[in-house]
Write a protein that holds these residues in place. Structure first.
Motif, PDB file in Angstrom:
ATOM      1  N   PRO A 178       1.119  -1.207   0.124  1.00  0.00           N
ATOM      2  CA  PRO A 178       0.097  -0.135   0.220  1.00  0.00           C
ATOM      3  C   PRO A 178       1.004   1.345  -0.014  1.00  0.00           C
ATOM      4  O   PRO A 178       2.036   1.010   0.573  1.00  0.00           O
ATOM      5  CB  PRO A 178      -0.819  -0.361   1.350  1.00  0.00           C
ATOM      6  N   ILE A 179       0.461   2.268  -0.597  1.00  0.00           N
ATOM      7  CA  ILE A 179       1.363   3.590  -0.745  1.00  0.00           C
ATOM      8  C   ILE A 179       0.683   4.523   0.173  1.00  0.00           C
ATOM      9  O   ILE A 179       1.597   5.489   0.714  1.00  0.00           O
ATOM     10  CB  ILE A 179       1.756   3.977  -2.104  1.00  0.00           C
ATOM     11  N   ARG A 180      -0.468   4.628   0.267  1.00  0.00           N
ATOM     12  CA  ARG A 180      -0.995   5.913   0.927  1.00  0.00           C
ATOM     13  C   ARG A 180      -2.534   5.546   1.282  1.00  0.00           C
ATOM     14  O   ARG A 180      -3.053   4.962   0.793  1.00  0.00           O
ATOM     15  CB  ARG A 180      -0.952   7.181   0.149  1.00  0.00           C
ATOM     16  N   LYS A 181      -2.928   6.445   2.577  1.00  0.00           N
ATOM     17  CA  LYS A 181      -4.301   6.083   3.220  1.00  0.00           C
ATOM     18  C   LYS A 181      -4.627   7.405   3.498  1.00  0.00           C
ATOM     19  O   LYS A 181      -4.012   8.063   4.293  1.00  0.00           O
ATOM     20  CB  LYS A 181      -4.166   4.903   4.153  1.00  0.00           C
ATOM     21  N   VAL A 182      -5.900   7.872   3.201  1.00  0.00           N
ATOM     22  CA  VAL A 182      -6.514   9.120   3.996  1.00  0.00           C
ATOM     23  C   VAL A 182      -7.723   8.375   4.609  1.00  0.00           C
ATOM     24  O   VAL A 182      -8.549   7.556   4.151  1.00  0.00           O
ATOM     25  CB  VAL A 182      -7.011   9.831   2.715  1.00  0.00           C
ATOM     26  N   ILE A 183      -7.987   8.961   5.759  1.00  0.00           N
ATOM     27  CA  ILE A 183      -9.064   8.577   6.364  1.00  0.00           C
ATOM     28  C   ILE A 183     -10.158   9.821   6.471  1.00  0.00           C
ATOM     29  O   ILE A 183      -9.688  11.158   6.756  1.00  0.00           O
ATOM     30  CB  ILE A 183      -8.760   8.145   8.068  1.00  0.00           C
ATOM     31  N   LEU A 184     -11.299   9.591   6.041  1.00  0.00           N
ATOM     32  CA  LEU A 184     -12.300  10.588   5.938  1.00  0.00           C
ATOM     33  C   LEU A 184     -13.250  10.640   7.154  1.00  0.00           C
ATOM     34  O   LEU A 184     -13.121   9.802   7.989  1.00  0.00           O
ATOM     35  CB  LEU A 184     -13.050  10.517   4.478  1.00  0.00           C
ATOM     36  N   LYS A 185     -14.246  11.510   7.178  1.00  0.00           N
ATOM     37  CA  LYS A 185     -15.187  11.469   8.029  1.00  0.00           C
ATOM     38  C   LYS A 185     -15.970  10.491   8.181  1.00  0.00           C
ATOM     39  O   LYS A 185     -16.669  10.013   9.274  1.00  0.00           O
ATOM     40  CB  LYS A 185     -15.740  12.875   8.487  1.00  0.00           C
ATOM     41  N   ASN A 186     -16.416   9.969   7.042  1.00  0.00           N
ATOM     42  CA  ASN A 186     -17.505   8.953   6.887  1.00  0.00           C
ATOM     43  C   ASN A 186     -16.883   7.846   5.653  1.00  0.00           C
ATOM     44  O   ASN A 186     -16.039   8.055   5.248  1.00  0.00           O
ATOM     45  CB  ASN A 186     -18.755   9.608   6.133  1.00  0.00           C
ATOM     46  N   ILE A 220     -11.685  15.559   5.753  1.00  0.00           N
ATOM     47  CA  ILE A 220     -10.645  14.604   5.822  1.00  0.00           C
ATOM     48  C   ILE A 220     -10.257  14.594   7.179  1.00  0.00           C
ATOM     49  O   ILE A 220      -9.777  15.709   7.812  1.00  0.00           O
ATOM     50  CB  ILE A 220      -9.523  14.864   4.821  1.00  0.00           C
ATOM     51  N   VAL A 221      -9.909  13.549   7.623  1.00  0.00           N
ATOM     52  CA  VAL A 221      -9.466  13.407   9.083  1.00  0.00           C
ATOM     53  C   VAL A 221      -7.999  13.480   9.157  1.00  0.00           C
ATOM     54  O   VAL A 221      -7.540  14.343   9.895  1.00  0.00           O
ATOM     55  CB  VAL A 221      -9.844  11.965   9.731  1.00  0.00           C
ATOM     56  N   LYS A 222      -7.273  12.488   8.554  1.00  0.00           N
ATOM     57  CA  LYS A 222      -5.914  12.569   8.538  1.00  0.00           C
ATOM     58  C   LYS A 222      -5.376  11.652   7.313  1.00  0.00           C
ATOM     59  O   LYS A 222      -6.234  10.986   6.707  1.00  0.00           O
ATOM     60  CB  LYS A 222      -5.187  12.015   9.730  1.00  0.00           C
ATOM     61  N   GLN A 223      -4.085  11.811   7.191  1.00  0.00           N
ATOM     62  CA  GLN A 223      -3.090  10.887   6.070  1.00  0.00           C
ATOM     63  C   GLN A 223      -2.573  10.186   6.571  1.00  0.00           C
ATOM     64  O   GLN A 223      -1.570  10.601   7.231  1.00  0.00           O
ATOM     65  CB  GLN A 223      -2.892  12.070   5.108  1.00  0.00           C
ATOM     66  N   LEU A 224      -2.754   8.873   6.426  1.00  0.00           N
ATOM     67  CA  LEU A 224      -1.656   8.020   6.698  1.00  0.00           C
ATOM     68  C   LEU A 224      -0.515   7.675   5.800  1.00  0.00           C
ATOM     69  O   LEU A 224      -0.945   7.603   4.679  1.00  0.00           O
ATOM     70  CB  LEU A 224      -2.191   6.494   7.334  1.00  0.00           C
ATOM     71  N   LYS A 225       0.908   7.684   6.259  1.00  0.00           N
ATOM     72  CA  LYS A 225       1.768   7.625   5.291  1.00  0.00           C
ATOM     73  C   LYS A 225       2.386   6.130   5.441  1.00  0.00           C
ATOM     74  O   LYS A 225       2.430   5.331   6.485  1.00  0.00           O
ATOM     75  CB  LYS A 225       3.006   8.593   5.460  1.00  0.00           C
TER      76      LYS A 225
END
Lengths: 979, 454
Positions: B241-249, B449-454
Motif C-alpha cells: 500500500p502506498i498511502r491512506k486517507v481517512i475521511l469523516k465517513n 478529511i481526518v488525516k493522511q496515513l503515510k
C-alpha cells in the motif's frame, strides 16, 4: 568470525551475488513481458527489499544490521544529515554489545545451515565454549577502553579466537594478517613490523571512512512506513507523466472519442476466422447445430462431401437427356420472347383497346377485391375518390379547357373528340348532381335563382352561369357547413364574408361600367360631362395630366366628406377659383352617399381569385346589367340613365356586331382619358384611326393577345405595389376592361403616367388624418406609414412619463402648502368653499408645477433628445439579461462580452465558420466502446505525427531540389539546342 | 375560364448540388442589415432550446426484470456495448443483452450474497464473482447461454473456483493482465492460474475493505475503501500500500477517471462525492453534493467528462467532473434504493440496479434523440447546444436548464437538509464572531478529511 568480515560490507558498493534467487521476482515475472521496462525501473529497490526479506527470514542479526544500514542510507537521502549523525551516535553505543554477540551467533548460524550431525553439534558446542571463555577474559578491558577501542578490540578478538579446524569461519576469506600470525621467529620480525605499520595505516584511513557502526534495525512498521513513503513518491512521479496530456486534452476545443483511430487496414479473413466467437443468438444456434452434427472441422466436411459426390455418378445417357430438355425449354422461351416483342410493337389503337378490354374483363370487381383484400379495395376507393376530387377542383369536365375551346372553335368534326367533350360535360353534370344531393335542397340561394333567369335570357350566358354556379355552389357549401368543421372558425367566416363583399363590389363596378358604356353611345356633351363626373366620383382613370389633379382634389374632398372632416373651407376656395367646379361639387354630393359602401382606402392583399372573378365580370358585364340584383348596387346613379342603358344594352346585345362595339369601346377610352374639348377632338381622331385599323386588328388579334396578357401582368405588378393597391385598384380594373376591348397597345402607354402616380402618393399622405379614421383604417395606415404614428405616440409617452413625475413631486410639495387633507377646514354639506383660497392654492400649484418641470427637464439627459427616452433608474425587466458576476472561465467582463459578441447563427456567418463555431466539445462516434487513454498509443501517435512532418519536409525539399534540377537540365537542354 | 392549380414547385437545379463535391447552395441574404438584433435573437433561440430540452427530457428507457432479489452488483463489458452482468443477493448471476433488453444467460452462482463481480479486462471472455461463502468463481460467457441446449449449458459450472481464507467484500480485475484483486480482511492479489493469492497487502492494522478499483490508466495502481473510513492506494509493482486517507465517513465506492490518470472519485456515506488528485490527498479537488442520502456507487463516463452516482435516496445523479452540483437527476416512482449505476461503454447510456430487483436503462443525455438524425437536424442540435452554452450564464436560461423535478419526499428532505446546513453555517459564523479562538478555520475541501496515513 574473521575481522576482515566487517570491513568487507561496503554499503555503497554492495551487490547481490550472481546466483541470487528471489521468489518475489518470480512473481513479477508472472505479470508478463509488456511492462518489463517499467519493472526494471524499480529493480534496485526491489532487490534491496528482497535481500532484506531473505536475511530477516534467517534469524541472522548481522544481516539485520546491514538492512538497517540500508534503510539508514535511504533515510539519509530524505533527512537532514545533522540529525542523522546525532542518531548514529546514540545508537552506536547500544550496538556494541549486540554486535559482539551477533558475530558469535553468526558463525553459529552459518554452521546450522548445514546438516545437523551429532558429531558436528558437539564440535560446535566446544567451539562456543571456547569463544565464551575468550570473551569473559577480555570483557573487563572492553569496558574500560571505551568507544575508540571497541572496534580495535573487535578485530583483536577475531585474531585471537582459536582457529581450529572446527572454528574456521565458513564464509570468511583468508587475510594477510592471519597468515602472518602463523609465522613465528625473529627472522621475519622486521617484515612483520612493516606489515603491521601498513596495516595500521590502512585501518586508520578506514576508521575515518567507515566510522559509524552498524545500527539497530528499525521495527517492521517503521520500515514499512518508509517503503510506503518511497513508493508513494515513486508512483507520484510516474503518474505525473500524464499531467501534460490531461491538460492538453482539457483545453482542446473538441475531443473525439474513442481516442484510438480506426485502423485503415481491414482485418484479414484468417484473422476474422481466428477471432470469431458466436455472440448473437443465431450464431450461437448455428454453432450448436454444427457441434451436434460434428461438422466443425472443415477438412473433415470437405472430405465427406467429396465422398458423397463420388457416389453420385451420372451416366452419359442421363446427361444427354438433360441437355435435350434444356434446349427445348430454351427454344420455347425464345419464341415467347419474340412474340412479346412483336406485340409490343403494334401501334393499332383498336388492338390496344381490345387488349385493355380483355384485361378489364378479366380484372376483378371492387367487391371481389374487397372479399380478397379489403385494404386494397379501400385504397382503390380512395384513389377513385381522389380522382373525383381532382376533377371537381380542376373543372376539367367544363368546356373551359384550352383543348375544348380550340376544338369547339374548329368545329367538332371528329366523333371521338365530340364524344370526349360530351363525356366531360356529362361528368360535370354528374358531379354537380352529387354536390346538390349532398347539400340540403331547401337552401335555395339567390345565385341559383338568378341562374335560372339567366338561362332564359341568352345562350351565351351559359358559360357565365356555369362559373357562377360553381361559385354559388362553393358558397353554398360554405354556408351549409357554417356550423361545423373548418368553416365554423371565425377567421374562415370572416374570409367568406370578405369574399362576398368583394364580389358585390365587383358587381357594382361592372354595372357602373355598363352605364358608362351606354353613356358614350349618346356622345352628347352633357352626358359626357356627367360621365366625367361619375368617373371622378367612382374612380380615377389614367389620362391627360391636366385634369387629373383636379380629379384628385375632388376625390380627396369626397373622402373628407365621408370622414366628416372640415371640407367646407376648401370647397369654398374651389368655388371661388373655378366656377366649373361648383357644379362638379354639387353633383358630387349624392354620389358620396352611395360611395360609402366601398372603403376609400383599401389595402387588401391581391388575390388571383379576385382577378378571375373580375374577368368574368367584365366578360358578362352587359348581361349583368339586366339583373335586378345588380341594379341594387347601382341605385344611386340616376335612374333615368340606368334605364336608358338598359334599353340600349338590350338592343346591342341582341344583334349588334363586334365592330360597333369596338368602336364604342374606343370612344369610351377616349372619354376616359381626355375630358373637355381637347379630349373629344382626340377621341374623334382616334375613332378615325380605329376605324382604319379595325380590319388590321382583326387580323392581328392573335398577335395582340399575348400583348394584352403582358399588360395584364403589368397591372398585376402594379397592384402588388402597396402604393398602387388602394387608390389605383379600381383604375386598374377599368383599364383591364378597356384593354380587353381595345386591341391597340399604343394608347395604353400614354395612359400610364408616372407623374400622376406620384401625385397620388402625395395626396394620400396629406390626407392622413388618423383621428377621423376607423379602427381598421387606422391599422392599415399604421402599416403603411409607421413612423408618423409612432412618433406621435412616442412623444406622448415621453410627455406622460414626465408629467407623472411632476405630479408626484408636486403632490409631495403641496402637502406642505395645504397641510393634511381634511384638516383645518370644515367639511360636509352646506359648507362654503373659499374660492379665494382655492385660487391661491391653484396659483401656487401652477407655479410649482412649472418649476418642477423646469428642474426635471434640466436634470434629464434626454430632454434635448427628441426621439429618445433615457431610463436612468434600474429597470426590473432588464435584470434577466444581466449576470451578477463574471462567469467562471472568464477573468474579466470584457473577456466575457467579447466571447458573446460574435453571433453563432447561419445568418451572420459563412457556412464553414458556422460549422466551426458550433462544433461540440465532445464527439462520440456511434456505437463504439471508448477505451481508457493509453500512453503507448499516445506515444505512437506522436511518433507518427513526427514522421509525417519529417516526410513532408523531406518531400518539400525534394520537390524543390528536383525543380531546380529540372530547371538546370532545361537550361542545359536549351543550351545544347542553341549550340 | 381557365382555372389554374398552383403547385409549390421549385427548380431542382437551384437547390440540389450536381455533385457531392459541389458547394452547398445556400439561399440567404448575407447583408447584415437584413439580420439585425443578432444577440437578442440568439438569446431567444437559446431560451427556446433550453425549454425544448426540458420538454423532450425523457431519460428513462426501460426496466429489465428477472432477478428475484435485490441487485447489488453490476458490471458492463469492456468491449461489447450491450452486454451487462448483474448479480443479486440470492446468489444468481444474469447476463443481459441491452439491445434486446432481456436476459441472455443466468446461473445460480453462489448460495450466499454475491459481493462483487468483475469482467476480465482486455478481451472480456470471463467474469469473476465473489461471495460471502468465501469463494471466487470464474465463469466463461460462452458457457452460460440460456437459449442453447447443450452439455455446456446444462452444466453451467464455473471454469475455476478460488477459495479464500478470508471474507470477501469486493473484487476487481486488472486492466490488462490475468490478475485480480479482492478486498476483505486483507487485500489479496490473485492470478487466473493460481489457486491461492500470490500477495496479501495490508496497511498494518487489520481493517476490512469493501470497494476496490484498479486504475484503468496507470494500471498497477488500485484503490480500496476500508471500513475504517479510509481510502487506501496500493501499488502492485511495489506490492505495498502506498498511502491512506481517512475521511469523516465511510466510503462506499471508488471510480477512477479513465482519461485523467491521477484523478479518482469517491462515493461517501455523507451524501457527497469527493474527487481526489492521487498526488495530493490532503484535499479534494471538488466536492460534489446533491444527494440526500448515502451515495452507494460512482462510475465515470468512458469519456472522463462526467460521472454518475447511485444513491440510497432512490435517485441517480450525473455530475460534471468539475462541478459541485449535478447536471441531472433521474428517478422513477418504482425505483428504490439504487446500489449500482454504470455507464455504457459508449457513454450514451446509464444502467442502474436497485434493490427493487430491476435493472434500468437510461439515456445519459435526457433530451437527445436516440435514433440517427438527419444532417440538418444534427447541425440544428449542435447550434442549439452551442447557444445554450453561450447564454447559459444568463439567469433565466440557467434557471430553466437547472430546474429538476424531485419526488415530494425528496423535495422536503432537500429543504430540511438545506435548513440544517444553514443552521450549521450560522452556528459556525456565530462561534467565529464571538469566540474566534474556538473555531479552527479549515477549508471546505479539507474539512471532511481526518488525516493522511503515510
Amino acid at each position: 568470525m574473521s575481522k576482515s568480515r566487517i570491513p568487507k560490507i561496503n554499503l555503497e558498493t554492495y551487490e547481490l551475488p550472481s546466483d541470487f534467487s528471489d521468489s518475489s521476482i518470480d512473481e513479477s515475472l508472472a505479470f508478463g513481458s509488456s511492462e518489463d521496462e517499467e519493472i526494471t525501473k524499480y529493480k534496485p529497490i526491489k532487490q534491496k527489499k528482497t535481500k532484506q526479506k531473505q536475511l530477516s527470514n534467517s534469524s541472522n542479526s548481522e544481516s539485520e544490521s546491514e538492512s538497517e544500514e540500508e534503510s539508514e542510507s535511504e533515510e539519509e537521502i530524505k533527512k537532514n544529515k545533522n540529525k542523522n549523525k546525532k542518531k548514529k551516535k546514540v545508537t552506536s553505543q547500544k550496538v556494541v554489545g549486540i554486535n559482539n554477540f551477533t558475530e558469535v551467533s553468526d558463525s553459529d548460524s552459518s554452521e546450522s545451515e548445514g546438516y545437523e550431525n551429532p558429531r558436528k553439534q558437539k564440535k560446535r558446542h566446544d567451539n562456543l565454549l571456547n569463544i565464551v571463555g575468550s570473551v569473559s577474559q577480555k570483557g573487563d578491558k572492553f569496558l574500560k577502553d571505551g568507544k575508540k577501542k571497541i572496534t580495535k578490540r573487535g578485530t583483536v578478538k577475531t585474531e585471537t579466537s582459536n582457529e581450529g579446524e572446527y572454528s574456521a569461519p565458513i564464509r570468511s576469506t583468508v587475510s594477510l594478517n592471519s597468515l602472518l600470525d602463523s609465522i613465528e621467529g625473529e627472522q621475519f620480525g622486521e617484515l612483520k613490523r612493516n606489515l603491521k605499520r601498513d596495516d595500521e595505516k590502512q585501518k586508520g584511513s578506514k576508521k575515518k571512512k567507515n566510522n559509524n557502526p552498524i545500527n539497530v534495525p528499525l521495527s517492521e512498521p517503521a520500515q514499512m512506513r518508509i517503503t510506503r513513503k518511497v513508493g508513494y513518491e515513486q508512483t507520484k512521479e510516474a503518474i505525473s507523466k500524464w499531467q501534460d496530456i490531461v491538460q492538453e486534452n482539457r483545453q482542446k476545443k473538441t475531443m473525439v472519442y474513442p481516442l484510438e483511430k480506426p485502423t485503415s487496414a481491414l482485418p484479414t479473413t484468417t484473422k476474422l476466422v481466428k477471432e470469431f466467437s458466436s455472440r448473437t443468438e443465431m450464431e450461437m444456434e448455428i454453432d450448436e447445430i454444427l457441434k451436434n452434427a460434428k461438422v466443425e472441422d472443415e477438412k473433415q466436411t470437405t472430405q465427406e462431401e467429396n465422398l458423397k459426390l463420388k457416389k453420385n455418378k451420372i451416366s452419359v445417357e442421363e446427361v444427354w437427356e438433360r441437355r435435350k430438355e434444356l434446349a427445348k425449354i430454351r427454344s420455347l422461351m425464345f419464341e415467347e420472347e419474340k412474340k412479346a416483342r412483336r406485340r409490343k410493337r403494334i401501334k393499332s389503337k383498336k388492338f390496344r383497346k381490345l387488349l385493355r378490354k380483355e384485361k378489364e374483363k378479366s380484372a376483378l370487381t371492387l367487391d371481389e377485391i374487397a372479399m380478397i383484400d379489403p385494404e386494397e379495395a379501400r385504397s382503390r376507393i380512395e384513389l377513385a375518390e381522389r380522382k373525383r376530387a381532382i376533377e371537381r377542383v380542376t373543372l376539367r369536365h367544363k368546356n373551359t379547357s384550352k383543348w375544348t375551346k380550340r376544338a369547339l372553335k374548329r368545329g367538332v368534326k371528329d366523333k371521338q373528340t365530340r364524344d370526349a367533350i360530351l363525356q366531360q360535360l356529362k361528368m360535370g353534370e354528374q358531379l354537380l348532381k352529387k354536390i346538390k344531393s349532398v347539400n340540403s335542397d331547401d337552401e335555395s340561394s339567390d345565385y341559383s335563382k338568378s341562374d335560372e333567369d339567366d338561362d332564359d335570357n341568352e345562350g351565351e350566358n351559359k358559360k357565365k352561369n356555369g362559373n357562377e354556379k360553381d361559385i354559388g355552389l362553393w358558397q353554398k357549401k360554405l354556408n351549409s357547413k357554417d356550423k361545423k368543421g373548418l368553416f365554423s372558425l371565425k377567421f374562415m367566416q370572416n374570409a367568406i364574408n370578405k369574399n362576398k363583399d368583394k364580389n358585390k363590389d365587383d358587381y357594382q363596378e361592372e354595372s357602373e361600367d355598363g352605364e358608362e358604356d351606354s353613356g358614350e353611345e349618346g356622345s352628347k356633351k352633357k352626358e359626357n360631362e356627367k360621365e366625367e363626373e361619375e368617373e371622378i366620383m367612382g374612380r380615377r382613370t389614367f389620362g391627360f395630366n391636366k385634369k387629373k389633379p383636379k380629379a384628385f382634389q375632388k376625390k380627396n374632398k369626397k373622402k373628407k366628406k365621408l370622414l366628416k372632416s372640415n371640407l367646407d373651407e376648401e370647397e369654398k376656395e374651389n368655388k371661388k377659383s373655378d366656377p366649373k367646379k361648383k357644379k362638379l361639387n354639387n353633383s358630387d354630393q349624392p354620389i358620396n352617399i352611395e360611395m360609402e359602401n366601398s372603403s376609400l382606402f383599401e389595402v387588401e392583399p391581391f388575390d388571383k381569385e379576385d382577378e378571375q372573378i373580375e374577368e368574368w365580370n367584365i366578360k358578362n358585364k352587359k348581361k349583368e346589367q339586366n339583373d335586378d340584383k345588380d341594379q341594387k348596387y347601382v341605385k344611386g346613379k340616376g335612374k333615368g340613365k340606368g334605364k336608358k342603358n338598359e334599353q340600349k344594352e338590350k338592343g346591342k346585345g341582341k344583334g349588334k356586331k363586334n365592330e360597333k362595339e369596338e368602336n364604342a369601346n374606343e370612344n369610351e377610352m377616349g372619354k376616359g382619358k381626355g375630358k373637355g374639348k381637347k379630349g373629344k377632338k382626340k377621341n374623334e381622331k382616334i375613332d378615325q384611326k380605329d376605324k382604319k385599323t379595325i380590319k388590321k386588328n382583326k387580323t392581328n388579334k392573335k398577335n395582340n393577345k399575348p400583348n394584352n396578357k403582358r399588360k395584364k401582368r403589368k397591372q398585376i405588378d402594379d397592384s402588388k405595389n402597396p402604393w398602387m393597391r388602394g387608390s389605383n385598384q379600381k383604375e386598374i380594373k377599368q383599364n383591364q376592361k378597356k384593354k380587353r376591348r381595345n386591341s391597340t397597345n399604343n394608347e395604353i402607354k400614354d395612359m400610364i403616367n408616372p407623374k400622376q402616380l406620384l401625385n397620388v402618393k402625395k395626396a394620400d399622405e396629406s390626407n392622413l388624418n388618423l383621428k377621423n379614421m376607423d379602427k381598421t383604417q387606422k391599422k392599415v395606415v399604421q402599416k403603411a406609414f409607421p413612423n408618423t404614428i409612432f412618433e406621435e405616440e412616442f412623444r406622448k409617452e415621453k410627455d406622460e412619463m414626465i408629467n407623472d413625475k411632476v405630479e408626484k413631486i408636486l403632490h409631495e410639495e403641496m402637502k406642505g402648502v395645504i397641510g393634511l387633507q381634511g384638516w383645518g377646514n370644515w367639511g360636509g354639506k352646506g359648507v362654503k368653499v373659499n374660492y379665494k383660497k382655492q385660487q391661491r392654492i391653484n396659483k401656487i400649484k401652477l407655479q410649482k408645477k412649472a418649476k418642477i418641470r423646469k428642474t426635471i427637464f434640466k436634470n434629464r439627459k434626454d430632454s434635448n433628445l427628441k426621439d429618445v427616452i433615457l431610463h436612468e433608474g434600474r429597470l426590473k425587466e432588464k435584470t434577466k439579461y444581466k449576470i451578477g458576476r463574471v462567469p467562471h472561465p472568464f477573468t474579466s467582463r470584457e473577456q466575457y462580452e467579447s466571447s458573446i459578441r460574435v453571433p453563432l447563427g447561419r445568418e451572420w456567418n459563412t457556412e464553414t465558420q458556422f460549422k466551426e463555431l458550433i462544433k461540440p466539445e465532445v464527439i462520440v462516434q456511434m456505437g463504439s466502446a471508448i477505451n481508457p487513454i493509453q500512453y503507448a498509443l499516445l506515444r505512437k501517435e506522436q511518433l507518427i505525427k513526427k514522421k509525417r512532418k519529417q516526410q513532408r519536409q523531406r518531400n518539400f525539399l525534394g520537390s524543390r531540389n528536383s525543380k531546380s534540377k529540372k530547371n538546370n537540365s532545361k537550361k542545359e537542354d536549351l543550351g545544347v539546342k542553341v549550340d | 375560364m381557365d382555372t389554374e392549380i398552383k403547385i409549390i414547385s421549385r427548380r431542382r437545379k437551384k437547390y440540389v448540388r450536381s455533385t457531392n463535391r459541389d458547394i452547398n447552395i445556400v439561399h440567404r441574404n448575407p447583408n447584415p442589415e437584413s439580420h439585425p438584433f443578432e444577440q437578442a435573437r440568439e438569446y431567444k433561440r437559446a431560451l427556446n432550446s433550453v425549454k425544448m430540452d426540458r420538454i423532450f427530457a425523457k431519460p428513462f428507457l426501460t426496466a429489465m426484470t428477472g432477478h428475484i432479489d435485490g441487485i447489488y452488483c453490476l458490471e458492463r463489458h469492456p468491449k461489447y456495448l450491450s452486454r451487462v452482468v448483474s448479480a443479486s443477493a440470492d446468489g444468481e448471476i444474469r447476463v443481459w443483452d441491452l439491445m434486446r433488453r432481456k436476459t441472455v444467460a443466468n446461473v445460480q452462482a453462489h448460495n450466499q450474497f454475491i459481493r462483487g463481480i468483475t469482467i476480465s479486462k482486455p478481451n472480456g471472455n470471463f467474469f469473476f464473482s465473489c461471495s460471502d461463502d468465501q469463494t471466487i468463481k470464474q465463469w466463461r460467457f460462452s458457457d452460460l447461454r440460456s437459449n442453447v441446449n447443450s452439455e455446456y449449458q446444462k452444466k453451467k459450472k464455473p471454469i475455476s473456483t478460488f477459495i479464500s481464507e478470508e471474507t470477501l467484500r469486493g473484487i476487481d480485475h486488472h486492466w490488462s493482465r490475468h490478475t485480480f484483486v479482492t478486498s476483505g480482511d486483507t487485500v489479496q492479489v490473485w492470478d487466473h492460474k493460481r489457486s491461492k493469492p500470490f500477495q496479501k497487502l495490508t496497511f498494518g492494522t487489520t481493517e476490512t475493505s469493501s470497494a476496490i478499483k484498479f486504475s484503468p490508466v496507470q494500471k498497477n495502481i488500485f484503490a480500496a475503501a476500508g471500513s475504517d473510513r479510509s481510502v487506501a492506494l496500493y501499488d502492485l509493482k511495489i506490492s505495498t500500500p502506498i498511502r491512506k486517507v481517512i475521511l469523516k465517513n465511510q466510503t462506499n465506492a471508488i471510480s477512477w477517471n479513465p482519461m485523467e490518470a491521477f484523478n479518482f472519485t469517491v462515493a461517501n456515506e455523507d451524501h457527497n462525492c469527493y474527487t481526489f488528485d492521487m498526488r495530493r490527498l490532503d484535499r479534494a479537488l471538488c466536492i460534489h453534493n446533491g444527494h440526500l442520502n448515502a451515495v452507494m456507487d460512482v462510475d465515470y463516463s468512458p469519456t472522463g467528462r462526467e460521472f454518475i452516482t447511485a444513491s440510497y435516496d432512490h435517485t441517480i445523479r450525473i455530475f460534471n467532473i468539475r462541478s459541485i452540483s449535478s447536471r441531472d437527476v433521474y428517478h422513477t416512482r418504482r425505483m428504490k434504493r439504487v446500489f449500482v449505476a454504470k455507464y455504457s461503454a459508449d457513454s450514451k447510456f446509464i444502467i442502474s440496479a436497485s434493490d427493487d430487483m430491476n435493472i434500468r436503462l437510461w439515456k445519459s443525455e435526457a433530451s437527445k434523440p436516440l435514433l440517427p438524425v438527419d444532417r440538418k437536424e444534427k447541425n440544428a442540435i449542435k447550434y442549439r447546444e452551442s447557444l445554450k452554452k453561450r447564454y447559459g450564464y444568463l439567469p433565466e436560461i440557467r434557471r430553466i436548464s437547472k430546474h429538476r423535478h424531485l419526488p415530494r419526499v425528496l423535495y422536503f428532505m432537500k429543504q430540511q437538509k438545506k435548513k440544517s446546513l444553514q443552521a450549521r453555517a450560522r452556528k459556525y459564523r456565530n462561534m467565529k464572531m464571538n469566540n474566534p479562538s474556538s473555531v479552527k478555520q479549515i477549508k471546505m475541501r479539507k474539512r471532511f478529511i481526518v488525516k493522511q496515513l503515510k
